[in-house]
Write a protein that holds these residues in place. Structure first.
Motif, PDB file in Angstrom:
ATOM      1  N   SER A  54     -14.125  -8.281  25.887  1.00  0.00           N
ATOM      2  CA  SER A  54     -15.304  -8.878  25.247  1.00  0.00           C
ATOM      3  C   SER A  54     -14.910  -9.723  24.053  1.00  0.00           C
ATOM      4  O   SER A  54     -13.779  -9.635  23.531  1.00  0.00           O
ATOM      5  N   ILE A  55     -15.875 -10.523  23.596  1.00  0.00           N
ATOM      6  CA  ILE A  55     -15.669 -11.338  22.399  1.00  0.00           C
ATOM      7  C   ILE A  55     -15.477 -10.444  21.179  1.00  0.00           C
ATOM      8  O   ILE A  55     -14.608 -10.696  20.333  1.00  0.00           O
ATOM      9  N   SER A  56     -16.273  -9.412  21.085  1.00  0.00           N
ATOM     10  CA  SER A  56     -16.188  -8.518  19.929  1.00  0.00           C
ATOM     11  C   SER A  56     -14.811  -7.858  19.844  1.00  0.00           C
ATOM     12  O   SER A  56     -14.252  -7.713  18.744  1.00  0.00           O
ATOM     13  N   ASP A  57     -14.256  -7.447  20.980  1.00  0.00           N
ATOM     14  CA  ASP A  57     -12.914  -6.858  20.982  1.00  0.00           C
ATOM     15  C   ASP A  57     -11.881  -7.865  20.481  1.00  0.00           C
ATOM     16  O   ASP A  57     -10.976  -7.526  19.715  1.00  0.00           O
ATOM     17  N   THR A  58     -12.026  -9.123  20.916  1.00  0.00           N
ATOM     18  CA  THR A  58     -11.083 -10.170  20.520  1.00  0.00           C
ATOM     19  C   THR A  58     -11.143 -10.405  19.019  1.00  0.00           C
ATOM     20  O   THR A  58     -10.108 -10.519  18.349  1.00  0.00           O
ATOM     21  N   ILE A  59     -12.360 -10.489  18.483  1.00  0.00           N
ATOM     22  CA  ILE A  59     -12.533 -10.720  17.047  1.00  0.00           C
ATOM     23  C   ILE A  59     -11.933  -9.581  16.232  1.00  0.00           C
ATOM     24  O   ILE A  59     -11.238  -9.804  15.229  1.00  0.00           O
ATOM     25  N   GLN A  60     -12.162  -8.357  16.669  1.00  0.00           N
ATOM     26  CA  GLN A  60     -11.670  -7.206  15.920  1.00  0.00           C
ATOM     27  C   GLN A  60     -10.145  -7.102  15.959  1.00  0.00           C
ATOM     28  O   GLN A  60      -9.526  -6.659  14.993  1.00  0.00           O
ATOM     29  N   MET A  61      -9.536  -7.542  17.065  1.00  0.00           N
ATOM     30  CA  MET A  61      -8.089  -7.428  17.203  1.00  0.00           C
ATOM     31  C   MET A  61      -7.330  -8.520  16.447  1.00  0.00           C
ATOM     32  O   MET A  61      -6.207  -8.303  15.992  1.00  0.00           O
TER      33      MET A  61
END
Length: 273
Positions: free
Chosen positions: A55-62
């Protein structure tokens, strides 16, 4: 440093391949995602150490540095939905011209910048256009400029010339590819040369021309003077170009700027809502 790529279409993929091939970063530093996740997984097949996020949220957090490689109209919904994830130690980079860096800063609290790439960056050539937000930290400015330097010549530009600079750097390869194809087609239609032969000769001519300019052997005007002997064949061809081209390129820039204004109006509705 971990780098996130949101959107793995044509330009997103080119950036990934260029950054990895130039060894600017290790593939293990990359975290990528796409609306159609299979596109991201196809890239992972070629570069296995890349991490595909669900997901986009996973990418942003990583990631620490995030490249948003989506259509202009898709930017606001993504940023607004995930704005709480952009902590102030991160950096957000857009690769599209209709959304200004100031608009990015109006949504998220992190450092913001814009980096408009070119397809020529795929072979670690050409220019990358950089613009930085008022709140972009010096460290992120240096980091982004260094990354761009590995795949291109980084050029910082003002907001008011973003469209025309992008026309030249990013759209230019398509424009001149089209002109070259018409050049080839004309040769085939008017003479006995084959399409294959004309394509080979024209392609290698462009490669050689690029090398002449890159090595500063000639400027564009001086090159014309060297080839265009008075009363010769080249001069006859130039006469035709002078007569036929007219204001074609003026109209080209008028058309791209008109479309740009339409795109800006559309994105402004979102960011100013």
């Amino acid at each position: 440093m971990k780098i996130g790529i949101i959107g793995t279409g044509n330009m997103g993929k080119i950036m990934i391949e260029a950054l990895v091939e130039s060894e600017a970063i290790s593939p293990s530093q990359l975290y990528i995602t796409n609306r159609s996740i299979h596109k991201a997984k196809n890239i992972q097949k070629d570069i296995p150490l890349i991490t595909v996020c669900k997901s986009i949220s996973d990418t942003i957090q990583m990631a620490d540095l995030l490249f948003l490689c989506v259509k202009p109209v898709d930017m606001f919904p993504i940023l607004f939905k995930h704005r709480h994830l952009f902590s102030n130690n991160k950096c957000l980079v857009s690769i599209t011209s209709p959304v200004s860096v100031k608009q990015l800063e109006s949504i998220v609290d992190c450092s913001c910048a814009r980096m408009i790439p070119s397809i020529t960056n795929r072979v670690l050539a050409g220019v990358s256009l950089l613009s930085f937000g008022e709140n972009c930290s010096t460290n992120w400015k240096l980091t982004l400029t260094s990354l761009a330097d590995n795949i291109s010549i980084p050029v910082e530009i003002e907001e008011e010339i973003t469209r025309v600079a992008s026309d030249i750097v990013s759209c230019g390869p398509a424009f001149f590819s089209y002109i070259t194809q018409r050049f080839i087609d004309g040769a085939v239609e008017e003479t006995k040369i084959s399409q294959q032969q004309a394509t080979l000769l024209a392609s290698q001519m462009l490669v050689g021309l690029g090398d002449l300019l890159k090595k500063n052997v000639y400027t564009l005007p001086s090159l014309q003077e060297k080839v265009c002997v008075k009363g010769g064949v080249t001069g006859e061809g130039i006469t035709v170009l002078e007569r036929e081209i007219g204001d074609m390129f003026n109209q080209l820039f008028q058309a791209t700027h008109k479309k740009f204004k339409e795109d800006v109006q559309e994105t402004n509705k979102q960011f100013n809502a």
